[in-house]
Structure formats: C-alpha cells, structure tokens
Enzyme design. Structure first.
Site, PDB file in Angstrom:
ATOM      1  N   HIS A   1     -20.046   9.124   7.984  1.00  0.00           N
ATOM      2  CA  HIS A   1     -19.805  10.575   7.930  1.00  0.00           C
ATOM      3  C   HIS A   1     -21.140  11.267   7.695  1.00  0.00           C
ATOM      4  CE1 HIS A   1     -18.204  14.461   6.757  1.00  0.00           C
ATOM      5  NE2 HIS A   1     -17.007  14.068   7.112  1.00  0.00           N
TER       6      HIS A   1
ATOM      7  N   GLY B   1       0.831  -1.200   0.000  1.00  0.00           N
ATOM      8  CA  GLY B   1       0.000   0.000   0.000  1.00  0.00           C
ATOM      9  C   GLY B   1       0.863   1.246   0.000  1.00  0.00           C
ATOM     10  N   GLY B   2       0.545   2.177  -0.900  1.00  0.00           N
ATOM     11  CA  GLY B   2       1.373   3.371  -1.064  1.00  0.00           C
ATOM     12  C   GLY B   2       0.624   4.661  -0.792  1.00  0.00           C
TER      13      GLY B   2
ATOM     14  N   PHE C   1     -12.559  21.779  14.081  1.00  0.00           N
ATOM     15  CA  PHE C   1     -13.045  20.510  13.555  1.00  0.00           C
ATOM     16  C   PHE C   1     -13.921  19.838  14.603  1.00  0.00           C
ATOM     17  CE2 PHE C   1     -12.318  17.406  10.106  1.00  0.00           C
ATOM     18  CZ  PHE C   1     -12.027  18.289   9.088  1.00  0.00           C
TER      19      PHE C   1
ATOM     20  N   ARG D   1     -18.882  12.892  14.779  1.00  0.00           N
ATOM     21  CA  ARG D   1     -19.566  12.370  13.606  1.00  0.00           C
ATOM     22  C   ARG D   1     -20.648  11.351  13.927  1.00  0.00           C
ATOM     23  NH1 ARG D   1     -14.235  11.821   9.655  1.00  0.00           N
ATOM     24  NH2 ARG D   1     -14.051  14.061   9.286  1.00  0.00           N
TER      25      ARG D   1
ATOM     26  N   GLU E   1     -15.957  17.856   6.562  1.00  0.00           N
ATOM     27  CA  GLU E   1     -16.331  18.445   7.843  1.00  0.00           C
ATOM     28  C   GLU E   1     -15.789  19.872   7.981  1.00  0.00           C
ATOM     29  OE1 GLU E   1     -16.148  15.637  10.984  1.00  0.00           O
ATOM     30  OE2 GLU E   1     -15.243  17.081  12.365  1.00  0.00           O
TER      31      GLU E   1
ATOM     32  N   GLN F   1     -17.374   4.157  10.848  1.00  0.00           N
ATOM     33  CA  GLN F   1     -17.812   5.542  10.940  1.00  0.00           C
ATOM     34  C   GLN F   1     -18.686   5.917   9.749  1.00  0.00           C
ATOM     35  OE1 GLN F   1     -14.939   9.135  10.778  1.00  0.00           O
ATOM     36  NE2 GLN F   1     -15.871   9.114  12.810  1.00  0.00           N
TER      37      GLN F   1
ATOM     38  N   ARG G   1     -13.914   7.799  15.574  1.00  0.00           N
ATOM     39  CA  ARG G   1     -12.752   8.645  15.279  1.00  0.00           C
ATOM     40  C   ARG G   1     -13.164  10.104  15.168  1.00  0.00           C
ATOM     41  NH1 ARG G   1     -10.640  10.875  10.763  1.00  0.00           N
ATOM     42  NH2 ARG G   1     -11.918   9.739   9.250  1.00  0.00           N
TER      43      ARG G   1
ATOM     44  N   LEU H   1     -17.838  12.675  -0.556  1.00  0.00           N
ATOM     45  CA  LEU H   1     -17.704  13.348   0.735  1.00  0.00           C
ATOM     46  C   LEU H   1     -17.699  14.871   0.596  1.00  0.00           C
ATOM     47  CD1 LEU H   1     -16.852  13.230   3.807  1.00  0.00           C
ATOM     48  CD2 LEU H   1     -14.507  13.350   2.984  1.00  0.00           C
TER      49      LEU H   1
ATOM     50  N   HIS I   1     -17.757   5.885   5.903  1.00  0.00           N
ATOM     51  CA  HIS I   1     -16.603   6.731   5.610  1.00  0.00           C
ATOM     52  C   HIS I   1     -15.279   6.126   6.054  1.00  0.00           C
ATOM     53  CE1 HIS I   1     -14.316  10.348   4.953  1.00  0.00           C
ATOM     54  NE2 HIS I   1     -14.031  10.503   6.227  1.00  0.00           N
TER      55      HIS I   1
END
Lengths: 568, 282
Positions: A233, A12-13, A117, A277, A246, A231, A380, A243, A345
């Site tokens: 969103h 994974g990058g 936030f 959330r 937020e 989660q 989260r 999306l 999300h």
C-alpha cells in the site's frame, strides 16, 4: 478428549467468515454452524479496513465498468468469469449490509454515499466515514447473534484440518483458555482467516494475520494460488506501518515530494493520486531513490497533503486519518503533511478456490483474503476486498451448506483419533521442546528477509538469497524452545504455531516469485521488467511436497477483456 | 454464548480467577527519561494460575525511546526478555479493542498510550480492574459478551424489504443520531472504570447500554419495545449512578454515561405509556 460435531466449521470470524456463517445459517435452520476463531470476532483484522466497499450503485455506473477496472487493475491475471459474477453480486451485498444496520455514510437524500477510489473509473466505493471495516465487522458480528444455529468458539486456535480419504472430517483446535486440544467433527470447513502480512517486517496488518488458513489448507493438500502477488500500500506511517487510507486520496489528497511537487504527474498523469496501488508504490520508491523523499528517523518518506481539504471535510469524511496521524505520527493533517511510505498490505494469492468457494478438496472451502478465487489477479483495487469478503463469504457459506446437506451424519468419522495425534505433536512435541533458539529472533529474521529480498522489487539473485535464508530459518525453528510450559492461555505456544505456518508461506511466496520471470501488477522483477503474456498469463499453483513446494500453472479465464497494455 | 460447553479435564481447569489486583497507591511523578541510551522500568501485575494462587508484580528494565507506546514495551519484554508474559493485542492502531490494561491505575489502550506522556518510571501495568484475570494481563471477557448479546444488538423489523428494492433511506441527520454510539470498539475500559460494575458484576454496564442506544436511535430499527425491556431490568440502566468515569476513559468518545441517561428517559417514557394508556393502544 471431548468430541464436538457441527455441520459446518468456519475458521476465522472476520467479514468473510461471519458473512459465510449467516449465509449458511439462512440456507437451512437444520444446519449447525460453528465459528472457530483465535480471537473474539470483533478483533478480526477486517476491523482495520478503512476506505470502503466497491459496488455498482449508481445509474452512471455499470457492471462492465467495474469489471473492466478490476481486470485492468489485476494486470489481466484475474479470472474474468469470476470478476463478472463478483461485480453483479456486490451491490446486493452492500444493500444487505445496509438492511442489517451498517452505518453507511449517506447522501443528503438518504442513499448510501459513494466516493472515488484508486483504479476505479467512477465513484463506486460505499463508505462509513473511514472506518468501513470496523463498522462492517461489528454489524456482521452483532447480526450473527440473531441466528440460533450459529455457535462460537472464541479464542480457539485451529491447528490442523482433519481429513479422511481426501475428504474433510473436521478440525483440531486448541482452546486457549483451558489449554486443551479438541476434535471438532464437521462435514464442511470454510477457511476465512485473512492474509499473511506478518510474514513481512513493515506491514499494515495486525499481529493476528499470520496466514493460518493458507498454511492449514496447504498442509491438508490443497494448493495455494498466485502467492507471489503481495500488495504494498502506498501510504503507511513510517515506523509502525499503520495504514492511512486510500480514501484520503479519494477525497482529494495529494502525494508530494520534498520539493512540494505532485510527482505522480511523471508516472500516472491521467490518474494521479487515484492510480492503482502497485504503480503508486513503485513511483514513491523511485522518487525516494532519486533523492526527492523526506528524511526521518525511520528512513525516507513522501508527504500526503490533505491541508487543502480543510478541517470540516477531514473531520466528516476522514476522522480516522486525523486520529491516527495525531496519535501515531504526532502531526495534525489539517495543518501538516502526513509522512507516508509503501508497506505490505494485502496478499492477492491464497487458498485456490473455484467460483463457488470450493478448494477442490471435498468439504473444504475458503473465502476472503485467505482465498484466491481470483478477482484480484496481480494487483487488487482498493475497496474490492471488503466486497470480496461479502460476495464470496456468502457464496462459500451457501456452497458449504449445500454440500453439508448432502452428507450423512458425522457420527462415525475418526476425528478424535486424528486430533489425538495433533495433541501429541503439540503438547509432547512443541511444548516440551527445549532449545536455545528464540522464537522472536527467527520471526524477526524471516520478516527482514522477506522485506529485503521479496519486497516491491525482486530479482533472481535476491529471491535465491531469500530462499537460502528461509531454509536456514526453518532449521533454526526446529531448535526454538517454548519457555512457557503451562498449556493454559499460552501465547508463546500459539506464536510458535503461527511462525511454523508463516515459514511455510514465506517459502511458497519466494519460490513462486522466483518462478514468475516477468513483471505483472505488484510483482516487479528487475531482471524481467516486462509483462510476458506468451509465457506467464497463468496462475501459479503451489502444492506441498516433502521437499518443498511443487508448482503447476492454471490458465486464466478470459471472457470479454483480452489482455492489453496497462496504461493509466 | 461463546466458547464451548465442553467440560474440561480437571488438570487443565484453572483455579477460580481472582478479581484484578487492586491499584497501588499513587506515587510522586519522576521526570521522564530523555535521550536514546535511557532505560525505563515497567512494573507488571502478573498472575500464573498454574504456578501460584496469588497475583504478583514483576519489574523489567528495557531501553526507552520517546516514540514508544506501552504496547511496544510489552512486546519488547515478550520478544527479548520473558516470552511467557501473556497479553492480548493485534491492530496496534486503536481499533480492534484487544489491548486494554490498567496503566498507572487508569484503564487505557496500551497501543495508544506513549510512555513519554506518563513521565515516570517505573510504570505500573495491570490487568483491567473489575474483571476476573485469566493469566497475566488477560482478563475474562465472557461476562461482557453475554451483556452485549442481551441487548438485541441488531436491527429488528417486522417487515423486511427485499434487497432488490434497495436501501432504507437514512439522511445524514438521522445517521448522526446514533453515529457516536456506533463507534464503540468493545475494549471494556469503561467497565474497568465503572464503580457500579465494580461491586455488581451483573450490572449491564456502559458499553452494552451504549450499544442498545445505538440501535434504539437507528431510524431503521423497530425493536425498541423488547430492547428497552432488556436494559431496564434490576441489573440494568437504573443501577447507573451517573459517576461518568466510563465516558472519561472511553478512547472513542462514545459517551456511554450520556447514553445510559438517554436510555433512562426512553425507558421512563415507555413505562409511563404502559401505565397511562389502555392496553389496546400500548
């Protein structure tokens, strides 16, 4: 079969993987590091993160404040020693990104700017307009090009972790371009493949987010932790699930019902639009259920109102919100409400790791959304995930490097033989399989079952239903035929491998949700509406067995914030 | 360098990919289909190297909705008609840069183009022009990755300030100097539109040049000397004839054509300095 060998293989990058690669590369120039990703790194889903990266960067802020906000946001399920470590490391990571050229938005005096936030009690979210993930990803990717000891295998799909005697020996990977399986020997492997949003129907996640790393770890014998916590969103465009950040609320946007009321005053009067959330998403569903939503071609929704912010603020701080609204919802937020509804999300759960990123299996590490080091617990907070990718990506990179430096050469490990078996499974098994079932049908029905029965609200009845549907779908999956028989760049074959992974994860998620007979954070049981610390202040740990997942619990680490009622 | 140096078994090695199929001649537009029971035809340029050496077109008829983007149509075909169709996509929100294709002869992000805006049927979708095709709509982007790497796309500094001493201050005005060039998503539509790249595949091209300027204009960077040398080569910025199509097709308004002109000015200044000043002060 060609045999490649590296000290560390990073699967994974995205942000976590690239940060881990750089940290490992800086630990020792002697280490050879490979990033193996099923997409070119700049396509990784980090690119879609919008709002920001949380860190204590101001005198008015403190580690205790960021720590407590995170723990309270998690509904006290986060491990507090990990959270304390996280909040102390986050500022240095934001500054490191700055030194590497990340185009952070700035205060007039030239400092990195911060915004408000959800769930954060002060302004502590660094941002680069509302394309934060995009800028972080490109900065990390471009910076990674400086390091001669980082090599890349772009568009290589890892199908299996190879292990010998309970210890990591490497990975088997399908090179899409040639359609061949390769054995890559490694002393250490870091999984940083992101989340699994595509298990759901309505998600903000891109097509590539199929939980590969979680399934790879699970199949290799490492446990998955807290998988019941997904989660949702609050603000996604109906229809597509795209999306709307937020940050739109952080910059002062309102959520309104069809009467034009800021309805959150009934649910989170202290925080309003800056509530966490999980609570906001439930509030929106409640408002819609009571008939105060708008009606649209894709069901009910509420309005996100930015009009009072004015065109100048929207264009400077939320340009992507305007771009997405215009292009994908056909409305201009300068003059109109943005239609929004909650959507999947993020997954708080993932591959279990300790504070160093180690999974407990010798040589196997994980970081980012793929992992559950446990700073997010049951919910989260927005803008903690990009910081998490940096802090724990770097930590996993350093831990894997330290481990690799203690290991002998990989010369003799048996990866080629192991990968041969994987080659047979894929090319003689999957690819040659004839069957009447359609891959897309099974996938769509899995996504629908999860959406319907393992969504924002859950109950024993619904979860049992989901599990029975998933058992059926697993049987049908075995009859899915692959029509494209060419091994070379076969996206039907990779989609089949992804669905295989997702069916495993869906089963783990639904079972974990059934076992957690309480409501905590994003996990809301209508049949158990209260949090139950006496019985469930614990992580769930899912282990794979021949007959399905077996669960254990693991105590939550509490250092300075005893569990208390979560009121906003 | 990306991908493996590993030699592949002969049986799995595809034949040398052809350049993209040329765009078909323009056709008169037909009125957009309306209503929910309507269908639309897609005409897709396909290439299956293990089946046939030649690219070909295949038509599909699918149900039409007004809110369909081209990518939705491709997904409909893959999920319900022909799962062998190969193309790249992920974010479906115009930021990952995966899903570029030539639609009606123009390079577009398929996730950001509504069928209703094309007002025609069939709609022709082909792989991005100017790139070697690997399979169907999937093109080889390795040459682009090499160009991107060649411009030193990172901050270069002689002195590195310790992290503990905080950020390099950069005012909003200084940020504005390179912000536009920092918005490139590497979708490569600009290369598909560039006639210079079309006949010189070694040409550095629009996106890589814009990225070079992005770091050139960053107040934190000290790597100008080497970077300008890297872009002012025989296949570099001087090859650009300022056609400007790259800036027209750019979905993120990066203006690579303008970026190349700015780089030319900077490179020229550097050249003048090197000719006029004594060696010791260069």
């Amino acid at each position: 079969m060609e045999r490649l060998a590296y000290d560390i293989v990073i699967v994974g990058g995205g942000a976590a993987g690239l940060r881990g690669a750089i940290a490992a590369a800086e630990t020792s120039r002697a280490l050879r590091i490979a990033i193996v990703s099923k997409v070119y790194p700049m396509r990784s889903h980090t690119v879609s993160a919008e709002g920001g990266t949380a860190a204590v960067l101001r005198d008015y802020d403190s580690f205790d404040s960021h720590g407590f906000d995170t723990v309270k946001g998690s509904d006290f399920l986060a491990d507090q020693d990990v959270v304390e470590f996280f909040v102390r490391r986050a500022p240095g990571e934001v500054i490191q990104m700055e030194h590497w050229g990340c185009p952070w938005s700035r205060e007039p005096d030239g400092r990195v700017a911060v915004r408000a936030f959800g769930g954060m009690s002060v302004k502590r979210t660094a941002f680069a307009a509302d394309k934060v993930g995009f800028h972080m990803l490109h900065t990390l990717f471009q910076t990674s090009l400086k390091y001669e000891n980082i090599e890349r295998f772009d568009e290589w799909f890892v199908t299996q972790i190879l292990a010998e005697g309970g210890k990591v020996a490497g990975v088997a990977a399908l090179e899409l371009r040639s359609g061949t399986i390769h054995a890559i020997a490694a002393k250490a492997v870091i999984l940083s493949t992101g989340g699994a949003g595509r298990v759901y129907e309505f998600t903000t996640n891109g097509a590539i987010k199929t939980g590969d790393g979680m399934a790879l770890a699970y199949r290799a014998g490492a446990p998955l932790k807290d998988m019941e916590f997904l989660q949702f969103h609050p603000t996604c465009l109906p229809g597509t699930g795209i999306l709307i950040t937020e940050a739109a609320r952080g910059e002062g946007g309102y959520l309104v019902n069809n009467k034009g009321e800021r309805f959150l005053k009934k649910y989170v009067p202290e925080k309003m639009e800056l509530g966490p959330r999980d609570i906001l998403s439930r509030s929106i569903i409640q408002e819609i259920r009571e008939g105060r939503g708008f009606d649209g071609p894709y069901g009910h929704y509420v309005g996100l109102d930015l009009r009072h912010l004015g065109e100048e603020v929207i264009d400077r701080k939320l340009p992507m919100v305007r771009e997405l609204s215009e292009e994908y919802a056909g409305i201009d937020p300068v003059h109109e409400l943005i239609p929004v509804r909650p959507g999947q999300h993020y997954i708080m759960g993932g591959v279990h790791t300790d504070i160093t990123g180690s999974t407990g299996m010798a040589g196997l590490y994980a970081a980012g959304e793929a992992a559950c080091v446990s700073i997010n617990g049951a919910n989260r907070l927005g803008s903690n995930s990009l910081s998490e990718c940096l802090v724990f990506g770097a930590e996993a990179g350093r831990s894997a490097a330290a481990y690799a430096l203690t290991q002998g050469p990989v010369g003799s490990n048996p990866v080629t033989a192991l990968a041969k078996a994987e080659e047979t499974r894929i090319f003689d098994g999957l690819l040659k399989r004839e069957g009447g079932e359609s891959l897309a049908d099974v996938r769509r029905e899995m996504q629908h079952a999860m959406e319907e029965h393992v969504g924002i609200y859950r109950s024993a009845e619904a979860l049992e239903k989901a599990l029975s549907l998933l058992r059926e779908l697993r049987k049908r999956f075995d009859r899915v035929g692959v029509r494209d028989k060419d091994p070379f760049f076969n996206t039907e074959l990779t989609a089949t491998l992804e669905l295989d992974f997702m069916l495993d994860l869906a089963e783990v998620i639904a079972n974990a949700a059934l076992l957690r007979k309480e409501s905590r954070g994003a996990h809301s049981r209508t049949d158990y509406p209260k949090r139950d610390d006496a019985n469930f202040l614990a992580h769930s740990m899912a282990f794979r067995t021949a007959t399905g997942p077996r669960y254990e619990t693991k105590p939550v680490t509490i250092t300075k914030w005893p569990p208390a009622a979560r009121v906003y | 360098m990306a991908g493996a140096p590993a030699p592949k078994p002969a049986s799995a090695t595809p034949p040398p990919p052809p350049r993209s199929v040329p765009p078909p001649p323009p056709k008169p537009a037909v009125p957009a289909p309306k209503g929910s029971s309507k269908t639309i035809k897609l005409r897709i340029g396909r290439y299956r190297p293990e089946r046939s050496a030649e690219p070909f077109y295949q038509e599909f008829t699918i149900p039409y909705r007004d809110d369909m983007v081209v990518l939705d149509a491709l997904n409909y075909i893959k999920d319900r008609i022909d799962p062998t169709l190969a193309y790249r996509w992920s974010c479906r929100m115009g930021i990952c840069g995966s899903c570029g294709a030539d639609v009606e002869g123009s390079p577009k992000l398929t996730c950001a183009l509504y069928l209703k805006d094309l007002r025609k049927s069939p709609v022709t979708i082909e792989p991005l022009a100017n790139f070697a095709v690997l399979k169907d709509l999937i093109v080889d982007i390795e040459p682009f990755m090499e160009k991107l790497e060649s411009v030193n796309p990172y901050i270069v500094r002689g002195d590195e300030k310790p992290i503990e001493r905080g950020e390099y201050r950069q005012t909003p005005e200084e940020l504005e100097l390179y912000r536009q060039q920092s918005l490139c998503i590497n979708c490569m539509l600009c290369y598909a539109a560039c006639p210079v790249y079309g006949h010189d595949e070694k040409f550095l091209g629009p996106a890589a040049s814009a990225l070079a300027l992005r770091y050139e204009m960053d107040s934190r960077d000290q790597g100008s000397e080497e970077r300008l040398a890297a872009v002012a080569t025989s296949h570099g910025i001087w090859q650009c004839t300022f056609v400007g199509e790259c800036s027209v097709v750019c979905p993120k308004h990066v203006d690579p054509a303008g970026a190349i002109q700015q780089l030319k000015a900077r490179a020229a200044t550097r050249l003048m300095r090197s000719m006029l000043l004594p060696l010791s002060t260069r």
